[in-house]
Scaffold this active site. Structure first.
Site: not given
Ligand code: PGA
Length: 258
Positions: A13, A100, A15, A178, A218, A102, A172
């Site tokens: 991914n 996701h 991003k 991250g 991560s 985010e 996730e």
């Protein structure tokens, strides 16, 4: 049933990273490294919209599949800044990341819109990678299963068993994305097994056993083997480590060997 009935999928991914020349260079580097995964592990790069056409051209004839990072649920119309499933299909894109954390955190994505996007993607012939996961304080409050169970049920509401089998679920934990904080293999396995049990209740055992469940957050060259060895972790959704060909390849090879 056994893990071997499911497709192992390692997806990068990217991003909001990489210009077109940078995307081309990274994919050129990744392609030969992961060629041996063909037929065994599905390797995907989910890239920014602006890189899709370049990525499709660069990976043509290779075993690297391309995914987008979002898709709108309407077919067309007055939705400035959005991209439809038909637009992605026309480019030859096969996968799309949906929901996701985010997008949930910064762009108002809800389980309702995740569900709509998932259904629109499936209807157009895209394979959704639907992301679920709890916040740090939700885990601390002991409600991880409630949160993730609710997301799985709402996000796949009204999705048929046949379509669910084309869907990938990415677990996730938001606190691990991250941050360098990875869920331990046991923590990740516990939730992935819970997701599979939830899918078995929503559909049936055979459908639940057929669905690929990834871990993301991560995952890197150092911790991937232990995570991917777990019986309910069928792959990974990789952010930071997918931007370095060598690191991404270590994760692909761990899936090939696991
Ligand atoms: P990370 O991102 O690997 O950088 O934690 C994972 C993701 O957001 O999919």
């Amino acid at each position: 049933m056994k893990k071997s009935v499911r497709k192992a999928i390692i997806a990068g991914n990217w991003k909001m990273n990489k210009t077109r020349p940078e995307a081309k260079a990274l994919l050129e580097e990744i392609k030969p490294l992961v060629a041996n995964a063909a037929g065994n592990v599905e390797v995907i790069a989910c890239v920014p919209f602006t890189n899709l056409e370049t990525a499709m051209t660069v990976t043509e004839g290779s075993n690297v599949k391309i995914g987008a990072e979002n898709v709108h649920f309407e077919k067309s119309g007055a939705f400035t800044g959005e991209i439809s499933a038909d637009m992605l299909i026309e480019l030859g894109v096969e996968y799309v990341v949906i929901g996701h954390s985010e997008r949930r955190q910064y762009f108002g994505e809800t389980d309702e819109t995740v569900n709509k996007r998932t259904k629109a993607a499936l209807a157009a012939g895209l394979k959704p990678i639907v992301c679920v996961g709890e916040l740090k304080w939700e885990r601390e409050c002991g409600i991880t299963e409630e949160v993730v169970g609710k997301q799985v049920k709402l996000d796949l509401f009204d999705v048929s068993a046949e379509d669910a089998k084309k869907t990938v679920i990415a677990y996730e934990p938001v606190w691990a994305i991250g941050t360098g904080l990875t869920a331990t293999p046991d923590q990740a396995e516990e939730v992935c097994a819970f997701i599979r049990a939830t899918l078995a209740k929503m559909y049936d055992e055979a459908t639940a056993e057929a669905i690929t469940i990834q871990y993301g957050g991560s995952m890197n060259a150092a911790n991937c083997a232990e995570l991917l060895a777990k019986p309910n972790i069928d792959g990974g959704l990789i952010g930071g480590a997918s931007l370095k060909a060598a690191d991404f390849n270590v994760i692909v090879q761990a899936a090939v060997n696991g």
